[in-house]
Design a protein around this motif. Structure first.
Motif, PDB file in Angstrom:
ATOM      1  N   SER A   9       9.356 -28.466 -18.421  1.00 18.58           N
ATOM      2  CA  SER A   9       9.792 -27.507 -17.566  1.00 18.58           C
ATOM      3  C   SER A   9       8.674 -27.463 -16.427  1.00 18.58           C
ATOM      4  O   SER A   9       7.750 -27.580 -16.278  1.00 18.58           O
ATOM      5  CB  SER A   9       9.664 -26.035 -18.162  1.00 18.58           C
ATOM      6  OG  SER A   9      10.388 -25.001 -17.559  1.00 18.58           O
ATOM      7  N   TYR A  11       9.752 -25.030 -13.499  1.00 21.18           N
ATOM      8  CA  TYR A  11       9.629 -23.872 -12.871  1.00 21.18           C
ATOM      9  C   TYR A  11       9.823 -22.568 -13.821  1.00 21.18           C
ATOM     10  O   TYR A  11      10.121 -21.511 -13.916  1.00 21.18           O
ATOM     11  CB  TYR A  11      10.732 -23.610 -11.997  1.00 21.18           C
ATOM     12  CG  TYR A  11      10.484 -24.307 -10.678  1.00 21.18           C
ATOM     13  CD1 TYR A  11       9.182 -24.581 -10.126  1.00 21.18           C
ATOM     14  CD2 TYR A  11      11.682 -25.243 -10.356  1.00 21.18           C
ATOM     15  CE1 TYR A  11       9.154 -25.630  -9.093  1.00 21.18           C
ATOM     16  CE2 TYR A  11      11.405 -26.060  -9.043  1.00 21.18           C
ATOM     17  CZ  TYR A  11      10.137 -26.335  -8.608  1.00 21.18           C
ATOM     18  OH  TYR A  11      10.221 -26.989  -7.726  1.00 21.18           O
ATOM     19  N   HIS A  13      12.507 -22.298 -16.357  1.00 16.42           N
ATOM     20  CA  HIS A  13      13.820 -22.325 -16.660  1.00 16.42           C
ATOM     21  C   HIS A  13      14.082 -22.941 -17.854  1.00 16.42           C
ATOM     22  O   HIS A  13      14.684 -22.475 -18.909  1.00 16.42           O
ATOM     23  CB  HIS A  13      14.903 -22.799 -15.664  1.00 16.42           C
ATOM     24  CG  HIS A  13      14.588 -22.195 -14.433  1.00 16.42           C
ATOM     25  ND1 HIS A  13      14.269 -20.803 -14.020  1.00 16.42           N
ATOM     26  CD2 HIS A  13      14.217 -22.745 -13.061  1.00 16.42           C
ATOM     27  CE1 HIS A  13      14.170 -20.603 -12.757  1.00 16.42           C
ATOM     28  NE2 HIS A  13      14.158 -21.573 -12.239  1.00 16.42           N
ATOM     29  N   THR A  14      13.592 -24.254 -18.285  1.00 15.93           N
ATOM     30  CA  THR A  14      14.030 -24.847 -19.438  1.00 15.93           C
ATOM     31  C   THR A  14      13.044 -24.244 -20.520  1.00 15.93           C
ATOM     32  O   THR A  14      13.511 -24.384 -21.616  1.00 15.93           O
ATOM     33  CB  THR A  14      13.449 -26.436 -19.327  1.00 15.93           C
ATOM     34  OG1 THR A  14      14.043 -26.984 -17.870  1.00 15.93           O
ATOM     35  CG2 THR A  14      14.041 -27.501 -20.338  1.00 15.93           C
ATOM     36  N   GLN A  16      12.447 -21.074 -20.677  1.00 15.82           N
ATOM     37  CA  GLN A  16      13.262 -19.978 -21.342  1.00 15.82           C
ATOM     38  C   GLN A  16      14.266 -20.316 -22.107  1.00 15.82           C
ATOM     39  O   GLN A  16      14.893 -19.618 -23.037  1.00 15.82           O
ATOM     40  CB  GLN A  16      13.579 -19.126 -20.114  1.00 15.82           C
ATOM     41  CG  GLN A  16      12.853 -18.640 -19.255  1.00 15.82           C
ATOM     42  CD  GLN A  16      13.486 -18.044 -17.869  1.00 15.82           C
ATOM     43  OE1 GLN A  16      14.683 -17.946 -17.761  1.00 15.82           O
ATOM     44  NE2 GLN A  16      12.575 -17.421 -17.212  1.00 15.82           N
ATOM     45  N   GLN A  80       9.646 -20.104  -6.367  1.00 14.34           N
ATOM     46  CA  GLN A  80       9.537 -20.631  -7.462  1.00 14.34           C
ATOM     47  C   GLN A  80       8.298 -20.596  -7.991  1.00 14.34           C
ATOM     48  O   GLN A  80       7.271 -20.635  -7.555  1.00 14.34           O
ATOM     49  CB  GLN A  80      10.011 -21.956  -7.453  1.00 14.34           C
ATOM     50  CG  GLN A  80      11.308 -22.212  -7.230  1.00 14.34           C
ATOM     51  CD  GLN A  80      12.314 -21.904  -8.359  1.00 14.34           C
ATOM     52  OE1 GLN A  80      11.983 -21.586  -9.415  1.00 14.34           O
ATOM     53  NE2 GLN A  80      13.656 -21.676  -8.112  1.00 14.34           N
ATOM     54  N   THR A 111      18.432 -28.651 -18.004  1.00 15.28           N
ATOM     55  CA  THR A 111      19.081 -27.717 -17.176  1.00 15.28           C
ATOM     56  C   THR A 111      19.385 -28.439 -15.911  1.00 15.28           C
ATOM     57  O   THR A 111      18.605 -29.466 -15.560  1.00 15.28           O
ATOM     58  CB  THR A 111      17.807 -26.689 -16.897  1.00 15.28           C
ATOM     59  OG1 THR A 111      16.485 -27.427 -16.482  1.00 15.28           O
ATOM     60  CG2 THR A 111      17.547 -25.885 -18.195  1.00 15.28           C
ATOM     61  N   LEU A 147      21.972 -23.896 -13.278  1.00 21.26           N
ATOM     62  CA  LEU A 147      21.070 -23.072 -12.413  1.00 21.26           C
ATOM     63  C   LEU A 147      22.008 -23.074 -11.122  1.00 21.26           C
ATOM     64  O   LEU A 147      22.992 -23.662 -10.838  1.00 21.26           O
ATOM     65  CB  LEU A 147      19.908 -24.152 -12.099  1.00 21.26           C
ATOM     66  CG  LEU A 147      19.154 -24.517 -13.002  1.00 21.26           C
ATOM     67  CD1 LEU A 147      17.926 -25.493 -12.287  1.00 21.26           C
ATOM     68  CD2 LEU A 147      18.174 -23.372 -13.669  1.00 21.26           C
ATOM     69  N   GLU A 151      18.234 -22.149  -7.552  1.00 21.87           N
ATOM     70  CA  GLU A 151      17.316 -22.678  -8.536  1.00 21.87           C
ATOM     71  C   GLU A 151      17.227 -21.590  -9.704  1.00 21.87           C
ATOM     72  O   GLU A 151      15.793 -21.524 -10.002  1.00 21.87           O
ATOM     73  CB  GLU A 151      16.221 -23.551  -7.902  1.00 21.87           C
ATOM     74  CG  GLU A 151      16.516 -24.831  -7.125  1.00 21.87           C
ATOM     75  CD  GLU A 151      15.359 -25.431  -6.952  1.00 21.87           C
ATOM     76  OE1 GLU A 151      14.603 -25.876  -7.680  1.00 21.87           O
ATOM     77  OE2 GLU A 151      15.210 -25.907  -5.643  1.00 21.87           O
ATOM     78  N   GLN A 152      17.982 -20.652  -9.723  1.00 16.95           N
ATOM     79  CA  GLN A 152      17.655 -19.699 -11.127  1.00 16.95           C
ATOM     80  C   GLN A 152      18.807 -19.812 -12.019  1.00 16.95           C
ATOM     81  O   GLN A 152      19.842 -20.337 -11.688  1.00 16.95           O
ATOM     82  CB  GLN A 152      17.795 -18.101 -10.297  1.00 16.95           C
ATOM     83  CG  GLN A 152      16.824 -18.011  -9.268  1.00 16.95           C
ATOM     84  CD  GLN A 152      15.289 -18.046  -9.821  1.00 16.95           C
ATOM     85  OE1 GLN A 152      15.057 -17.528 -10.937  1.00 16.95           O
ATOM     86  NE2 GLN A 152      14.278 -18.627  -9.146  1.00 16.95           N
ATOM     87  N   LEU A 153      18.206 -19.593 -13.235  1.00 19.03           N
ATOM     88  CA  LEU A 153      19.297 -19.680 -14.407  1.00 19.03           C
ATOM     89  C   LEU A 153      20.509 -18.828 -13.957  1.00 19.03           C
ATOM     90  O   LEU A 153      20.307 -17.678 -13.468  1.00 19.03           O
ATOM     91  CB  LEU A 153      18.937 -18.904 -15.605  1.00 19.03           C
ATOM     92  CG  LEU A 153      18.107 -20.315 -16.430  1.00 19.03           C
ATOM     93  CD1 LEU A 153      17.393 -19.634 -17.643  1.00 19.03           C
ATOM     94  CD2 LEU A 153      18.741 -21.535 -16.836  1.00 19.03           C
TER      95      LEU A 153
END
Length: 179
Positions: A9, A11, A13-14, A16, A80, A111, A147, A151-153
């Motif tokens: 990961s 940032y 996200h991966t 999470q 980020q 992601t 995303l 660049e957010q989920l």
């Protein structure tokens, strides 16, 4: 059932998504850890191995793309937060070090931005193919968690990851009883 969910990961996200997938394995013993901390003994004792990675330049991250991602997180207008594991070796390096034979059920995810996979890349496919070549049994088709343009989920992706984790757990149990 013993499951291992491992990830790379940049940032968070991966990471999470990996945690949400792990939460889907309700009644199982689940370990969640960065791919850089995954050792062969953990893989050999797992019934299910789930591997996740972010998408960088249409594929798996490399040292150069990790460096660029870390540097870009510190530019004006970019909010980020760099994952603590971002500088560690990733899925690409782990695949290069795989032993000859793996006897584990696997699932892979990535992601990426919401766009056709032919445009953004879909590294989970590459990871699944590599694991299959090493003898692993792929439980389900590789999947992507998306995303947004910031660049957010995207909304709902963590819930979708939880459901996917439940499906993986069910599929792994069914597969184990058929052996």
């Amino acid at each position: 059932m013993r499951a291992v969910v491992t990830f790379e990961s940049m940032y968070g996200h991966t990471r999470q998504i990996a945690q949400a997938v792990a939460d889907g394995f309700d009644e199982s013993e689940v370990t969640v850890l960065p791919i850089a901390e995954l050792d062969q003994q953990v893989v050999e004792t797992a019934d299910v191995l789930v591997v996740g990675a972010p998408t960088h330049t249409h594929g798996l991250p490399r040292a150069a793309t990790r460096k660029v991602a870390i540097e870009s997180a510190h530019t004006p207008g970019n909010d980020q937060q760099v994952d603590p594991t971002a500088t560690m070796a990733g899925v690409r390096e782990w695949l290069d070090s795989l032993p000859g034979e793996m006897r584990v059920q696997v699932a892979t995810f990535d992601t990426r931005f919401r766009a056709p996979a032919w445009f953004t890349g879909h590294p989970a496919r590459r990871v699944a193919r590599a694991l299959r070549r090493h003898g692993a049994k792929v439980l389900v088709r590789p999947t992507s968690f998306l995303l947004d343009h910031h660049e957010q989920l995207r909304p709902g992706e963590l819930d979708r990851a939880l459901q996917w984790g439940r499906q993986l757990a069910d599929r792994a149990r069914q597969s184990a009883t058929q052996r």
